[in-house]
Design a protein around this motif. Sequence first.
Motif, PDB file in Angstrom:
ATOM      1  N   THR A   1       0.836  -1.187   0.000  1.00  0.00           N
ATOM      2  CA  THR A   1       0.000   0.000   0.000  1.00  0.00           C
ATOM      3  C   THR A   1       0.877   1.244   0.000  1.00  0.00           C
ATOM      4  O   THR A   1       1.817   1.349   0.763  1.00  0.00           O
ATOM      5  N   GLN A   2       0.578   2.191  -0.861  1.00  0.00           N
ATOM      6  CA  GLN A   2       1.410   3.378  -1.015  1.00  0.00           C
ATOM      7  C   GLN A   2       0.817   4.645  -0.407  1.00  0.00           C
ATOM      8  O   GLN A   2       1.533   5.580  -0.151  1.00  0.00           O
ATOM      9  N   VAL A   3      -0.492   4.699  -0.233  1.00  0.00           N
ATOM     10  CA  VAL A   3      -1.124   5.900   0.301  1.00  0.00           C
ATOM     11  C   VAL A   3      -2.024   5.552   1.483  1.00  0.00           C
ATOM     12  O   VAL A   3      -2.519   4.437   1.607  1.00  0.00           O
ATOM     13  N   CYS A   4      -2.230   6.550   2.317  1.00  0.00           N
ATOM     14  CA  CYS A   4      -3.099   6.392   3.490  1.00  0.00           C
ATOM     15  C   CYS A   4      -4.555   6.278   3.043  1.00  0.00           C
ATOM     16  O   CYS A   4      -5.019   7.027   2.179  1.00  0.00           O
ATOM     17  N   TRP A   5      -5.266   5.362   3.642  1.00  0.00           N
ATOM     18  CA  TRP A   5      -6.673   5.125   3.322  1.00  0.00           C
ATOM     19  C   TRP A   5      -7.519   6.364   3.591  1.00  0.00           C
ATOM     20  O   TRP A   5      -8.425   6.674   2.822  1.00  0.00           O
ATOM     21  N   LEU A   6      -7.215   7.102   4.654  1.00  0.00           N
ATOM     22  CA  LEU A   6      -8.040   8.248   5.017  1.00  0.00           C
ATOM     23  C   LEU A   6      -7.636   9.518   4.272  1.00  0.00           C
ATOM     24  O   LEU A   6      -8.460  10.138   3.606  1.00  0.00           O
ATOM     25  N   CYS A   7      -6.376   9.902   4.360  1.00  0.00           N
ATOM     26  CA  CYS A   7      -5.973  11.210   3.817  1.00  0.00           C
ATOM     27  C   CYS A   7      -5.400  11.140   2.402  1.00  0.00           C
ATOM     28  O   CYS A   7      -5.221  12.175   1.765  1.00  0.00           O
ATOM     29  N   GLU A   8      -5.086   9.960   1.941  1.00  0.00           N
ATOM     30  CA  GLU A   8      -4.549   9.723   0.599  1.00  0.00           C
ATOM     31  C   GLU A   8      -3.179  10.362   0.368  1.00  0.00           C
ATOM     32  O   GLU A   8      -2.755  10.522  -0.759  1.00  0.00           O
ATOM     33  N   ARG A   9      -2.479  10.717   1.445  1.00  0.00           N
ATOM     34  CA  ARG A   9      -1.095  11.184   1.314  1.00  0.00           C
ATOM     35  C   ARG A   9      -0.193   9.957   1.267  1.00  0.00           C
ATOM     36  O   ARG A   9      -0.561   8.884   1.743  1.00  0.00           O
ATOM     37  N   PRO A  10       1.021  10.089   0.730  1.00  0.00           N
ATOM     38  CA  PRO A  10       1.955   8.960   0.750  1.00  0.00           C
ATOM     39  C   PRO A  10       2.229   8.515   2.184  1.00  0.00           C
ATOM     40  O   PRO A  10       2.276   9.339   3.098  1.00  0.00           O
ATOM     41  N   LEU A  11       2.369   7.217   2.354  1.00  0.00           N
ATOM     42  CA  LEU A  11       2.685   6.687   3.676  1.00  0.00           C
ATOM     43  C   LEU A  11       4.159   6.860   3.971  1.00  0.00           C
ATOM     44  O   LEU A  11       4.993   6.824   3.082  1.00  0.00           O
ATOM     45  N   GLY A  12       4.466   7.072   5.234  1.00  0.00           N
ATOM     46  CA  GLY A  12       5.844   7.141   5.702  1.00  0.00           C
ATOM     47  C   GLY A  12       6.090   5.962   6.626  1.00  0.00           C
ATOM     48  O   GLY A  12       5.517   4.894   6.463  1.00  0.00           O
TER      49      GLY A  12
END
Length: 94
Positions: free
Chosen positions: A6-17
């Motif tokens: 998974t590359q993006v956050c489910w809620l905010c859709e920003r890239p995950l860190g």
Amino acid sequence: MSETETQVCWLCERPLGRPVEWHHPIPKSRGGRHRVAVHPICHRTLHANFANAELARRGSDVASLRRDPAIAQFLEWIAGKLPDFHAPTAKRKP
């Protein structure tokens, strides 16, 4: 796609860190098994604003969660932050 891809956050859709937390859109206590990747701050914000009963009612309808005024305000605020950004999260209001 596996959970680790998974590359993006489910809620905010920003890239995950780092770190990544796993949220059950339908809480485990309500029979949920599916998990989605979220930032720690996004995870805490969800649980600060919704009881498990409300999360279970909304299920995986992330659009409904995003339309909630408190979440919409949070999403606007967090939009420009770096993936690893974190700040204290206010507790749920009674």
